[in-house]
Design a protein around this motif. Structure first.
Motif, short mmCIF file in Angstrom:
data_model
loop_
_atom_site.label_atom_id
_atom_site.label_comp_id
_atom_site.label_asym_id
_atom_site.label_seq_id
_atom_site.Cartn_x
_atom_site.Cartn_y
_atom_site.Cartn_z
N ARG A 108 0.84 -1.20 0.00
CA ARG A 108 0.00 0.00 0.00
C ARG A 108 0.88 1.25 0.00
N VAL A 109 0.42 2.24 -0.74
CA VAL A 109 1.13 3.51 -0.80
C VAL A 109 0.08 4.61 -1.02
N GLU A 110 0.36 5.78 -0.50
CA GLU A 110 -0.56 6.89 -0.65
C GLU A 110 -0.75 7.22 -2.13
N ARG B 281 2.17 7.62 -5.11
CA ARG B 281 2.16 6.73 -6.28
C ARG B 281 2.12 7.53 -7.57
N ASP C 234 -1.13 10.02 -3.71
CA ASP C 234 -0.31 11.13 -4.19
C ASP C 234 1.14 10.69 -4.44
#
Length: 110
Positions: free
Chosen positions: A10-12, A16, A14
Motif C-alpha cells: 500500500r502507498v498513498e 504513487r 499522491d
C-alpha cells in the motif's frame, strides 16, 4: 533475471502518482526503478552490517593474533590465503561463523 514473485504493498495515492510521473518523465518503467531502489537498500544494509566498531576490530585482531601465536608455537605458519582470510574477519567483512567455515573447508581441501 526472471520474474519469480510479485510484491503488493500500500502507498498513498499522491506518492504513487508522483512516483509514476517521475519514472515516466525519465522514460523508465516504475518496476525497474523499484527494483533498483530495493537493490540499493540491500547493498547499503550489507555495508552497515559489515561496519564494525573500533573496539570490535581490536577484539578481532587480538583473537587472530592469539591464533597466530598458538599456531606458531606448534611450529606452523599461516599461508598467505589464511592471512587474507583472517584480515577479512578483522575488517568485519565476514563474521566468525563464516571465518570458521571457510577455514575448515580450506583445511579439508589440503
Amino acid at each position: 533475471m526472471s520474474k519469480e514473485t510479485t510484491m503488493t504493498f500500500r502507498v498513498e495515492p499522491d506518492l504513487r502518482a508522483s512516483f509514476r510521473d517521475v519514472a515516466e518523465s525519465e522514460h523508465r518503467p516504475a518496476a525497474q526503478v523499484l527494483r533498483e531502489l530495493m537493490r540499493d537498500y540491500v547493498d547499503q544494509a550489507r555495508v552497515r552490517k559489515s561496519t564494525i566498531s573500533p573496539a570490535e576490530r581490536k577484539r578481532r585482531e587480538e583473537a587472530v593474533n592469539y591464533g597466530r601465536t598458538s599456531v606458531g608455537l606448534e611450529g606452523l605458519k599461516l599461508s598467505k590465503a589464511d592471512e587474507q582470510h583472517a584480515q577479512r574477519f578483522i575488517n568485519g567483512e565476514i563474521e566468525l561463523d563464516e571465518f570458521i567455515k571457510i577455514r575448515n573447508e580450506s583445511v579439508q581441501e589440503r
